[in-house]
Design a protein around this motif. Structure first.
Motif, PDB file in Angstrom:
ATOM      1  N   VAL A 120     -25.594  23.942  25.066  1.00 32.57           N
ATOM      2  CA  VAL A 120     -26.538  24.646  25.939  1.00 32.57           C
ATOM      3  C   VAL A 120     -25.846  25.839  26.598  1.00 32.57           C
ATOM      4  CG1 VAL A 120     -28.090  24.421  27.901  1.00 32.57           C
ATOM      5  CG2 VAL A 120     -27.667  22.443  26.431  1.00 32.57           C
ATOM      6  N   PRO A 121     -26.397  27.040  26.453  1.00 31.77           N
ATOM      7  CA  PRO A 121     -25.823  28.202  27.139  1.00 31.77           C
ATOM      8  C   PRO A 121     -25.933  28.056  28.654  1.00 31.77           C
ATOM      9  CG  PRO A 121     -27.298  28.881  25.362  1.00 31.77           C
ATOM     10  CD  PRO A 121     -27.506  27.406  25.569  1.00 31.77           C
ATOM     11  N   SER A 122     -24.881  28.411  29.369  1.00 32.63           N
ATOM     12  CA  SER A 122     -24.879  28.253  30.820  1.00 32.63           C
ATOM     13  C   SER A 122     -25.865  29.180  31.510  1.00 32.63           C
ATOM     14  CB  SER A 122     -23.469  28.497  31.367  1.00 32.63           C
ATOM     15  OG  SER A 122     -23.030  29.811  31.040  1.00 32.63           O
ATOM     16  N   ASP A 123     -26.194  30.296  30.867  1.00 32.60           N
ATOM     17  CA  ASP A 123     -27.089  31.270  31.484  1.00 32.60           C
ATOM     18  C   ASP A 123     -28.522  31.187  30.955  1.00 32.60           C
ATOM     19  OD1 ASP A 123     -26.498  32.108  28.930  1.00 32.60           O
ATOM     20  OD2 ASP A 123     -26.217  34.220  29.454  1.00 32.60           O
ATOM     21  N   MET A 124     -28.872  30.060  30.317  1.00 31.26           N
ATOM     22  CA  MET A 124     -30.221  29.939  29.758  1.00 31.26           C
ATOM     23  C   MET A 124     -31.236  29.836  30.894  1.00 31.26           C
ATOM     24  SD  MET A 124     -31.705  27.283  26.896  1.00 31.26           S
ATOM     25  CE  MET A 124     -31.580  25.830  27.931  1.00 31.26           C
ATOM     26  N   PRO A 125     -32.221  30.716  30.945  1.00 31.48           N
ATOM     27  CA  PRO A 125     -33.211  30.668  32.026  1.00 31.48           C
ATOM     28  C   PRO A 125     -34.250  29.587  31.781  1.00 31.48           C
ATOM     29  CG  PRO A 125     -33.775  32.408  30.504  1.00 31.48           C
ATOM     30  CD  PRO A 125     -32.474  31.824  30.019  1.00 31.48           C
ATOM     31  N   GLU A 126     -35.030  29.273  32.801  1.00 35.51           N
ATOM     32  CA  GLU A 126     -36.164  28.380  32.625  1.00 35.51           C
ATOM     33  C   GLU A 126     -37.284  29.138  31.911  1.00 35.51           C
ATOM     34  OE1 GLU A 126     -37.458  26.602  36.202  1.00 35.51           O
ATOM     35  OE2 GLU A 126     -35.511  25.717  36.699  1.00 35.51           O
ATOM     36  N   GLY A 127     -38.072  28.390  31.141  1.00 37.81           N
ATOM     37  CA  GLY A 127     -39.180  29.022  30.431  1.00 37.81           C
ATOM     38  C   GLY A 127     -38.748  29.573  29.088  1.00 37.81           C
ATOM     39  N   PRO A 128     -39.686  30.117  28.319  1.00 37.40           N
ATOM     40  CA  PRO A 128     -39.384  30.632  26.974  1.00 37.40           C
ATOM     41  C   PRO A 128     -38.272  31.669  26.992  1.00 37.40           C
ATOM     42  CG  PRO A 128     -41.745  30.516  27.323  1.00 37.40           C
ATOM     43  CD  PRO A 128     -41.112  30.243  28.652  1.00 37.40           C
ATOM     44  N   TRP A 129     -37.328  31.499  26.050  1.00 35.28           N
ATOM     45  CA  TRP A 129     -36.156  32.364  25.973  1.00 35.28           C
ATOM     46  C   TRP A 129     -36.046  32.892  24.555  1.00 35.28           C
ATOM     47  CZ3 TRP A 129     -30.483  30.807  25.272  1.00 35.28           C
ATOM     48  CH2 TRP A 129     -29.621  31.821  25.729  1.00 35.28           C
ATOM     49  N   LEU A 130     -34.844  33.014  24.029  1.00 36.53           N
ATOM     50  CA  LEU A 130     -34.651  33.466  22.661  1.00 36.53           C
ATOM     51  C   LEU A 130     -35.380  32.562  21.683  1.00 36.53           C
ATOM     52  CD1 LEU A 130     -30.794  34.092  22.864  1.00 36.53           C
ATOM     53  CD2 LEU A 130     -32.582  35.848  22.875  1.00 36.53           C
ATOM     54  N   THR A 131     -35.955  33.117  20.634  1.00 36.84           N
ATOM     55  CA  THR A 131     -36.645  32.322  19.622  1.00 36.84           C
ATOM     56  C   THR A 131     -35.646  31.785  18.601  1.00 36.84           C
ATOM     57  OG1 THR A 131     -37.001  34.200  18.141  1.00 36.84           O
ATOM     58  CG2 THR A 131     -38.680  33.800  19.849  1.00 36.84           C
ATOM     59  N   ARG A 132     -36.099  30.875  17.782  1.00 41.47           N
ATOM     60  CA  ARG A 132     -35.252  30.355  16.695  1.00 41.47           C
ATOM     61  C   ARG A 132     -34.745  31.495  15.818  1.00 41.47           C
ATOM     62  NH1 ARG A 132     -34.290  25.704  14.161  1.00 41.47           N
ATOM     63  NH2 ARG A 132     -35.657  24.645  15.630  1.00 41.47           N
TER      64      ARG A 132
END
Length: 353
Positions: A120-132
């Motif tokens: 899991v990236p430490s900077d991943m935001p809540e909600g939709p992020w980068l797509t597959r």
């Protein structure tokens, strides 16, 4: 098999779904109305229940957990302290299967192992992020997030669908990984996409069929995988002994053919669940709701855990069957689901166990 009901009480209750209040149909049953109940051996279910019941927060569950750990007659335990409750919404019952993949892999990339398994990236935001697609095209490359590398993108895809697995490294050691998080995009079935395109009928779709089609059509296959924008990240869970099952949603090992993944908006995690699965391989048995998944939505939606390895995967991949699922609730909690006593606490209590 009769999935009808001549229940003691048919009622309309309320269940909190997270975004809105739904109105499922609540039916209280007797154990005699559960098809095959007398033939099943519930001792394995009692053992599975004892693994996770200590993590259920409510006092009634905690009290039953203490009794369960001392019980020497599984059938009497469930019949004495529980009430079967049929919870139905507008969707028909659907049973599928899942498993723990075991795949070859490497701690470092080479010509064979080219597809990264990301933490899991430490900077991943809540909600939709980068797509597959964006992740597959290198959006996270070079950040040190790679746990291991696999040789087949379809294996990686199905590992993400299952949510846990084992990676067999070249030195013979085993790396176990579990669900760490996801990118916030809703899951979209690639099997359904193949059916929508007219390539296969539903009864033809399985993991092996999808894998074969992608191998024969590499460019179209890659595009097919990208139609599911959801992307799962992992964490290492190698501290779990090899003889135990992978960790489920309750962060405890799950049990082959006794664990079922459910929608916790309707079924409390940790609760006993009686399943009556129809299809080519009928299954009537007591399971424990120890897991969940992004594709498991609805009061009568369940995913059966078939174990570890390719044979378990073949069995799980064949399952897409109707039937009926009945939750075993502590007796007072079952009657508290009646609409005249189901207040705010009842709503909250049903959803979280």
């Amino acid at each position: 098999m009769n999935f009808g009901s001549c229940a003691a009480a048919v009622l309309t209750g309320l269940v909190w779904t997270g975004n809105a209040v739904a109105e499922p149909k609540i039916t209280l049953l007797e154990f005699e109305q559960l098809s095959g109940w007398a033939e099943d051996d519930p001792s394995e279910a009692l053992a599975a229940f004892s693994v996770t019941c200590g993590d259920m927060r409510r006092q009634d569950w905690q009290s039953l957990c203490a009794i369960a750990k001392e019980a020497d007659d599984a059938r009497s335990f469930f019949e004495l302290f529980f009430k079967p409750v049929l919870i139905e919404d507008d969707e028909p019952a659907l049973f599928t299967g899942y498993f723990e993949p075991e795949l070859p892999g490497s701690r470092s990339p080479d010509a064979r192992f080219r597809y990264p398994l990301y933490a899991v990236p430490s900077d991943m935001p809540e909600g939709p992020w980068l797509t597959r697609q964006e992740i597959d095209e290198g959006a996270l490359a070079g950040q040190g997030l790679e746990i291991a590398w696999l040789e087949d993108p379809v294996d990686l895809f199905f590992l993400q669908v299952q949510g846990s697995g084992r990676v067999r490294l070249s030195d013979g050691s085993m790396l176990r990984v579990g669900y760490g998080g996801f990118n916030g995009h809703l899951y979209s079935s690639i099997g359904a996409e193949l059916v929508a395109r007219g390539i296969y009928e539903w009864h033809q779709v399985s993991a092996d069929v999808i894998r074969s089609w992608v191998a024969r059509n590499p460019d179209e296959g890659q595009a097919l995988l990208w139609t599911n924008p959801s992307y799962v990240f992992f964490r290492e869970v190698s501290e779990v002994p090899a003889e135990l099952g992978p960790l489920g949603a309750m962060n405890r090992s799950i049990t082959t053919l006794r664990t079922v993944a459910v929608d916790p908006a309707f079924v409390p995690l940790g609760a006993p669940v009686w399943i009556e699965k129809a299809g080519e391989t009928p299954m009537n048995r007591l399971m424990i709701a120890q897991d969940t998944g992004s594709a498991i939505k609805g009061a009568q939606r369940a995913d059966i855990f078939f174990g570890t390895g390719r044979e378990a995967g073949r069995q799980a991949g064949r399952i897409r069957d109707p039937g009926r699922m009945v939750v075993l609730m502590p007796i007072q909690r079952a009657y508290a689901m009646l609409p005249d006593v189901l207040g705010a606490d009842g709503l909250d209590g049903l959803a979280d166990g």
